[in-house]
Design a protein around this motif. Structure first.
Motif, short mmCIF file in Angstrom:
data_model
loop_
_atom_site.label_atom_id
_atom_site.label_comp_id
_atom_site.label_asym_id
_atom_site.label_seq_id
_atom_site.Cartn_x
_atom_site.Cartn_y
_atom_site.Cartn_z
N GLY A 156 0.69 -1.19 0.04
CA GLY A 156 -0.09 0.03 0.24
C GLY A 156 1.01 1.62 0.02
O GLY A 156 0.58 2.32 -0.60
N VAL A 157 2.03 1.35 0.90
CA VAL A 157 2.82 2.39 1.36
C VAL A 157 4.29 2.57 0.12
O VAL A 157 4.08 3.83 -0.75
CB VAL A 157 3.16 2.69 2.45
CG1 VAL A 157 4.06 4.16 2.34
CG2 VAL A 157 2.41 2.78 3.04
N LYS A 158 4.28 1.70 0.16
CA LYS A 158 6.01 1.79 -0.22
C LYS A 158 5.62 1.63 -2.04
O LYS A 158 6.34 2.44 -3.13
CB LYS A 158 6.50 0.80 -0.65
CG LYS A 158 7.14 0.56 1.27
CD LYS A 158 8.65 1.63 1.81
CE LYS A 158 9.63 1.44 0.43
NZ LYS A 158 10.53 1.96 0.74
N TRP A 159 4.61 -0.01 -2.43
CA TRP A 159 4.51 0.40 -4.19
C TRP A 159 3.23 1.47 -4.20
O TRP A 159 3.18 0.70 -5.66
CB TRP A 159 5.03 -0.90 -4.39
CG TRP A 159 6.31 -1.69 -4.01
CD1 TRP A 159 7.12 -1.33 -3.87
CD2 TRP A 159 5.98 -3.53 -3.89
NE1 TRP A 159 8.08 -2.34 -3.93
CE2 TRP A 159 7.46 -3.09 -3.17
CE3 TRP A 159 5.55 -4.32 -3.32
CZ2 TRP A 159 8.41 -4.73 -2.75
CZ3 TRP A 159 5.69 -5.69 -2.93
CH2 TRP A 159 7.45 -5.83 -1.86
N ARG A 160 2.66 0.75 -3.77
CA ARG A 160 1.16 2.04 -4.08
C ARG A 160 0.81 1.20 -4.88
O ARG A 160 -0.30 1.49 -6.26
CB ARG A 160 1.19 3.22 -4.73
CG ARG A 160 2.01 3.73 -3.47
CD ARG A 160 2.53 5.47 -4.47
NE ARG A 160 2.88 6.78 -2.86
CZ ARG A 160 2.87 7.61 -3.40
NH1 ARG A 160 2.95 8.00 -4.61
NH2 ARG A 160 3.28 8.60 -2.44
N ILE A 161 -0.26 -0.41 -4.67
CA ILE A 161 -0.31 -0.97 -5.56
C ILE A 161 -1.89 -0.97 -4.84
O ILE A 161 -2.71 -1.41 -6.15
CB ILE A 161 0.17 -2.61 -5.58
CG1 ILE A 161 1.46 -2.48 -6.18
CG2 ILE A 161 -0.55 -3.60 -6.48
CD1 ILE A 161 2.44 -4.01 -5.92
N LEU A 162 -1.97 -1.21 -3.94
CA LEU A 162 -3.66 -1.55 -3.47
C LEU A 162 -3.97 0.19 -2.40
O LEU A 162 -2.66 -0.06 -1.70
CB LEU A 162 -4.63 -2.50 -3.48
CG LEU A 162 -3.97 -4.28 -4.34
CD1 LEU A 162 -3.95 -5.14 -3.18
CD2 LEU A 162 -4.90 -3.51 -4.55
N PRO A 163 -4.83 0.19 -2.22
CA PRO A 163 -6.20 1.10 -1.51
C PRO A 163 -4.76 0.82 0.79
O PRO A 163 -5.17 -0.76 0.42
CB PRO A 163 -6.96 1.25 -1.22
CG PRO A 163 -7.18 0.81 -2.55
CD PRO A 163 -6.45 -0.57 -3.02
N VAL A 164 -4.27 1.60 0.89
CA VAL A 164 -3.99 0.87 2.63
C VAL A 164 -5.23 0.82 3.33
O VAL A 164 -4.80 -0.84 3.36
CB VAL A 164 -3.13 2.23 3.06
CG1 VAL A 164 -3.05 1.15 4.02
CG2 VAL A 164 -2.63 2.42 1.95
N THR A 165 -6.20 1.68 3.04
CA THR A 165 -7.13 1.52 3.89
C THR A 165 -8.44 1.04 3.03
O THR A 165 -8.79 1.30 2.03
CB THR A 165 -7.66 2.66 5.02
OG1 THR A 165 -7.86 3.77 4.26
CG2 THR A 165 -6.37 2.29 5.96
N ALA A 166 -9.63 0.73 3.25
CA ALA A 166 -11.08 0.29 2.67
C ALA A 166 -11.65 1.35 2.72
O ALA A 166 -12.27 2.05 1.58
CB ALA A 166 -11.68 -1.04 3.19
N GLY A 167 -11.94 2.07 3.93
CA GLY A 167 -12.84 3.28 4.22
C GLY A 167 -13.97 2.33 4.40
O GLY A 167 -15.39 1.70 4.45
N GLY A 168 -15.35 3.42 3.50
CA GLY A 168 -16.61 3.27 4.53
C GLY A 168 -17.52 2.29 3.24
O GLY A 168 -18.14 1.42 3.58
N SER A 169 -17.53 2.79 2.21
CA SER A 169 -17.83 1.70 0.68
C SER A 169 -17.19 1.08 0.37
O SER A 169 -17.05 1.91 -1.23
CB SER A 169 -19.14 3.46 0.00
OG SER A 169 -19.70 3.17 0.65
N PRO A 170 -16.16 0.55 0.61
CA PRO A 170 -15.30 -0.16 -0.31
C PRO A 170 -15.72 -1.20 -0.88
O PRO A 170 -16.14 -1.68 -1.66
CB PRO A 170 -14.36 -1.22 1.21
CG PRO A 170 -15.56 -1.76 1.72
CD PRO A 170 -16.22 -0.95 1.99
N GLY A 171 -14.72 -1.02 -2.43
CA GLY A 171 -14.81 -1.65 -3.70
C GLY A 171 -14.36 -3.08 -3.63
O GLY A 171 -13.44 -3.11 -2.39
N PHE A 172 -14.02 -3.58 -5.02
CA PHE A 172 -13.27 -5.17 -4.68
C PHE A 172 -11.34 -4.68 -4.69
O PHE A 172 -10.81 -5.14 -4.11
CB PHE A 172 -13.18 -5.42 -6.54
CG PHE A 172 -12.64 -6.91 -6.50
CD1 PHE A 172 -13.15 -8.23 -6.12
CD2 PHE A 172 -10.80 -6.50 -7.42
CE1 PHE A 172 -12.08 -9.06 -6.64
CE2 PHE A 172 -10.57 -7.90 -7.42
CZ PHE A 172 -10.90 -9.25 -7.35
#
Length: 308
Positions: A156-172
């Motif tokens: 999430g942080v170093k390579w920025r491939i996927l979001p770090v957190t999901a949040g309120g309405s998360p997608g796939f």
């Protein structure tokens, strides 16, 4: 099969009643007064406190509270939260998120667990086998929250491939990394389980007989080895879907997912007995239904198994 199914459904009733009674007793025994906690640092208004206790049946004995809960639950009326929202509405918002997360983790652990387990079992003693065993042991040994933080940092942080957190309405994509973290330990167990079964079945007499009859290696693996090796894996997967939903609390806290685990955690902190018991009741129902479906799948995988 009909009698077997009816007997299993009847057996589910005492399981659900016993579990809900135990959870209700544990919530009832929690220290502290949830009504006083609602006032925070403000002075407690005794008249208002008595009104709140009467509204939520907290002024009644434990067993009466439990019987009232059961009576209302029969009509899907789980009461109100301390914030004034219907419990069923809170559950309705939290469960879809956790169900999506658990299903993604289930697919992840099922596919990769079986593939790596079968490869490891068929290639026993090779460097493939050694690498897969070491990785699976590492996943089992490291706590889930450590795996979660490590993946958050690198993916999430170093390579920025996927979001770090999901949040309120998360997608796939928002739920992909939490699902991998949630399913990682179970995947490791499936790898080791599938490896053991495959390496054991590959030396059985019926496999040697099938090879002696001239069957191709692919047919022997698909028809004989895999079919018999997957029975315990299916059993594990069936019971694990309920465990994934119940065990999502840590993963949901790490990735800020507003699902069942997070809602259950907040409800325990606030001492909201009806909300805690309602969520646990549904989780128990999911667990016992999954077990029933697994038992139904036994005969499909192994014709030698009959319903008694």
């Amino acid at each position: 099969m009909g009698k077997y199914l009816l007997r299993r459904v009847l057996q589910m009733i005492p399981v659900v009643l016993g579990t809900t009674l135990l959870i209700y007793a544990l919530v009832f025994a929690l220290p502290g007064d949830p009504v006083r906690a609602m006032f925070g640092s403000r002075p407690v208004n005794l008249a208002v406190a008595a009104q709140i206790r009467a509204e939520y049946n907290l002024d009644k004995p434990f067993i009466i509270q439990y019987l009232l809960f059961l009576k209302n639950a029969m009509s899907l009326n789980f009461g109100m939260t301390f914030s004034g929202q219907p419990v069923i509405a809170v559950i309705g918002r939290a469960f879809p998120v956790t169900i999506r997360l658990a299903l993604m983790a289930f697919v992840f652990e099922g596919i990769f667990g079986v593939i790596f387990g079968v490869v490891s079992g068929l290639k026993k003693g090779t460097w493939y086998d050694s690498v897969i065993l070491i990785v699976s042991l590492l996943l089992i040994s490291v706590p889930t929250f450590v795996t979660g933080f490590v993946m958050q940092y690198f993916i999430g942080v170093k390579w920025r491939i996927l979001p770090v957190t999901a949040g309120g309405s998360p997608g796939f994509l928002d739920l992909l990394m939490p699902a991998m973290v949630l399913g990682s330990v179970s995947m490791a167990y499936i790898i080791r389980l599938a490896r053991t079964e495959v390496s054991s079945n590959i030396s059985e007499d019926y496999v040697r007989t099938a090879r002696a009859k001239g069957m191709s290696n692919r047919s022997v693996i698909m028809r004989h080895i895999l079919r018999n090796s997957l029975i315990p894996v299916v059993t594990y997967l069936g019971t694990d879907i309920g465990s994934l939903m119940a065990g999502a609390m840590i993963t949901e806290r790490i990735f800020n997912i507003q699902g069942v685990g997070n809602t259950l955690y907040q409800a325990i902190l606030r001492g909201e007995g009806p909300l805690v018991v309602s969520i646990v009741t549904i989780l128990v129902l999911v667990f016992v239904v999954c077990n029933l479906v697994v038992d139904m799948l036994y005969a499909a995988l192994d014709p030698r198994i009959r319903y008694a």
